[in-house]
Design a protein around this motif. Sequence first.
Motif, PDB file in Angstrom:
ATOM      1  N   SER A  39      15.707   2.946  -5.968  1.00  0.00           N
ATOM      2  CA  SER A  39      15.776   4.411  -6.895  1.00  0.00           C
ATOM      3  C   SER A  39      14.857   5.285  -6.420  1.00  0.00           C
ATOM      4  O   SER A  39      14.994   6.540  -6.716  1.00  0.00           O
ATOM      5  N   ARG A  44      13.071  10.449  -3.999  1.00  0.00           N
ATOM      6  CA  ARG A  44      12.519  11.292  -2.729  1.00  0.00           C
ATOM      7  C   ARG A  44      13.705  12.150  -2.204  1.00  0.00           C
ATOM      8  O   ARG A  44      13.538  13.341  -1.939  1.00  0.00           O
ATOM      9  N   SER A 104       7.395  12.158  -6.885  1.00  0.00           N
ATOM     10  CA  SER A 104       6.589  11.803  -8.298  1.00  0.00           C
ATOM     11  C   SER A 104       6.412  13.018  -9.060  1.00  0.00           C
ATOM     12  O   SER A 104       6.613  13.030 -10.427  1.00  0.00           O
ATOM     13  N   ALA A 107      10.009  13.805 -10.489  1.00  0.00           N
ATOM     14  CA  ALA A 107      10.516  12.742 -11.504  1.00  0.00           C
ATOM     15  C   ALA A 107       9.633  12.712 -13.000  1.00  0.00           C
ATOM     16  O   ALA A 107      10.182  11.962 -13.722  1.00  0.00           O
ATOM     17  N   ARG A 113      15.511  13.564 -14.585  1.00  0.00           N
ATOM     18  CA  ARG A 113      15.922  12.142 -14.625  1.00  0.00           C
ATOM     19  C   ARG A 113      17.215  12.041 -15.060  1.00  0.00           C
ATOM     20  O   ARG A 113      18.031  11.187 -14.878  1.00  0.00           O
ATOM     21  N   ARG A 134      10.800   2.529 -11.436  1.00  0.00           N
ATOM     22  CA  ARG A 134       9.753   2.548 -12.536  1.00  0.00           C
ATOM     23  C   ARG A 134      10.265   2.392 -13.759  1.00  0.00           C
ATOM     24  O   ARG A 134       9.672   2.006 -14.762  1.00  0.00           O
ATOM     25  N   ASP A 135      11.722   2.652 -14.274  1.00  0.00           N
ATOM     26  CA  ASP A 135      12.439   2.585 -15.438  1.00  0.00           C
ATOM     27  C   ASP A 135      13.591   1.752 -15.216  1.00  0.00           C
ATOM     28  O   ASP A 135      14.523   1.991 -16.212  1.00  0.00           O
ATOM     29  N   ARG A 200      -0.914   9.272  -8.040  1.00  0.00           N
ATOM     30  CA  ARG A 200       0.612   8.824  -8.319  1.00  0.00           C
ATOM     31  C   ARG A 200       0.688   7.982  -9.423  1.00  0.00           C
ATOM     32  O   ARG A 200       1.586   8.054 -10.349  1.00  0.00           O
ATOM     33  N   ASP A 204       2.746   8.962 -12.687  1.00  0.00           N
ATOM     34  CA  ASP A 204       3.901   8.222 -13.036  1.00  0.00           C
ATOM     35  C   ASP A 204       3.528   7.381 -14.323  1.00  0.00           C
ATOM     36  O   ASP A 204       4.760   7.036 -15.008  1.00  0.00           O
ATOM     37  N   ARG A 207       3.459  10.306 -17.768  1.00  0.00           N
ATOM     38  CA  ARG A 207       4.459  11.138 -17.869  1.00  0.00           C
ATOM     39  C   ARG A 207       5.007  10.613 -19.366  1.00  0.00           C
ATOM     40  O   ARG A 207       5.187   9.778 -19.813  1.00  0.00           O
TER      41      ARG A 207
HETATM   42  O1   DC Z   1       9.040   3.893  -5.307  1.00  0.00           O
HETATM   43  P1   DC Z   1       8.977   5.312  -4.534  1.00  0.00           P
HETATM   44  O2   DC Z   1       7.407   5.175  -4.291  1.00  0.00           O
HETATM   45  O3   DC Z   1       9.902   5.520  -3.669  1.00  0.00           O
HETATM   46  O4   DC Z   1       9.219   6.367  -5.611  1.00  0.00           O
HETATM   47  C1   DC Z   1       8.814   7.673  -5.248  1.00  0.00           C
HETATM   48  C2   DC Z   1       8.321   8.510  -6.686  1.00  0.00           C
HETATM   49  O5   DC Z   1       9.793   8.461  -7.564  1.00  0.00           O
HETATM   50  C3   DC Z   1       7.607   7.520  -7.445  1.00  0.00           C
HETATM   51  O6   DC Z   1       6.207   8.207  -7.335  1.00  0.00           O
HETATM   52  C4   DC Z   1       7.796   7.998  -8.981  1.00  0.00           C
HETATM   53  C5   DC Z   1       9.327   8.424  -8.752  1.00  0.00           C
HETATM   54  N1   DC Z   1      10.145   7.201  -9.231  1.00  0.00           N
HETATM   55  C6   DC Z   1      10.507   7.237 -10.683  1.00  0.00           C
HETATM   56  O7   DC Z   1      10.091   8.074 -11.504  1.00  0.00           O
HETATM   57  N2   DC Z   1      11.342   6.389 -11.389  1.00  0.00           N
HETATM   58  C7   DC Z   1      12.036   5.479 -10.387  1.00  0.00           C
HETATM   59  N3   DC Z   1      12.862   4.673 -11.078  1.00  0.00           N
HETATM   60  C8   DC Z   1      11.800   5.372  -8.937  1.00  0.00           C
HETATM   61  C9   DC Z   1      10.903   6.415  -8.479  1.00  0.00           C
END
Ligand code: DC
Length: 265
Positions: A39, A44, A104, A107, A113, A134-135, A200, A204, A207
């Motif tokens: 995700s 990205r 980030s 996001a 989202r 993350r979620d 980050r 993350d 928020r």
């Molecule tokens: O996992 P990653 O480093 O490729 O994710 C890049 C950014 O995207 C991360 O800093 C936060 C966001 N992200 C998010 O908010 N929710 C997700 N499910 C995946 C990534």
Amino acid sequence: MHVNPVTVDVIAIDGPSASGKGTVAQMVAERLGFHYLDSGAIYRAAAHAAQQAGLDLENAPALEQEIAAVAGAMELRFADGLILLANRDVGSQLRTEGCGREASKIAALPAVRAALLQRQRDFRQAPGLVADGRDMGSVVFPDAALKVFLTAGVEERARRRALQLAAAARPDDPKRLIGKENSGNIDALFAAVLDDLRARDERDSKRAVAPLAQLRDARLLDTSGLSIQQAVQQVLAWTREVQSGEAQSGNPQNGNPQNAISHGR
Ligand code: DC
């Protein structure tokens, strides 16, 4: 083949940047013969698409609706290990630290989202899905059969990421950058990566919408002292445990048929 999403198993693996969750999730998916959702790559890609559309992400909050519109409309495909945005391979651009930072930022915007939610849920296809982010366990697949919070100390994550970046910079001889004579370089790289990861992590997890946090129903996997193989084995062991729990009770965990894990090899 599209299958009614509620019948398809999901393993949700959430955790901070550079925790190794992408590698672990991908290997678990391979072992189980499940689909894989990265995700983070979608966030990205959205950041990249927004920049390509001329939106200044320094002002991301002021441009929330515009970024969300680009994110919702972008033509994104994952095919044969490539990430295609409007049919162009953008994999290497998406993997940069800069793109991770921009992702980030966008996001943190609720409209972005929301615009990406269904796109992620569409990955839920038979025979099952391993999703990392993350979620995944909190918002995208709250009924996942297994939820894992995969993490490692921030210094350990910075060390791993700095070594990865050093190796990528000198694919012919990664040791040159990390050898004694260049220890200044790797130290500086480590310090920069550490700062970046701390920023980050902060963004993350602080928020307002879908912050990174360990859920009460997620199992903690701290990979600080573990190899990738050991982390993969742990997730597979938990998967088997969930499966056998279902088999014994004759019912999926929580008695909720939506959670069933019934596949694997
Ligand atoms: O996992 P990653 O480093 O490729 O994710 C890049 C950014 O995207 C991360 O800093 C936060 C966001 N992200 C998010 O908010 N929710 C997700 N499910 C995946 C990534």
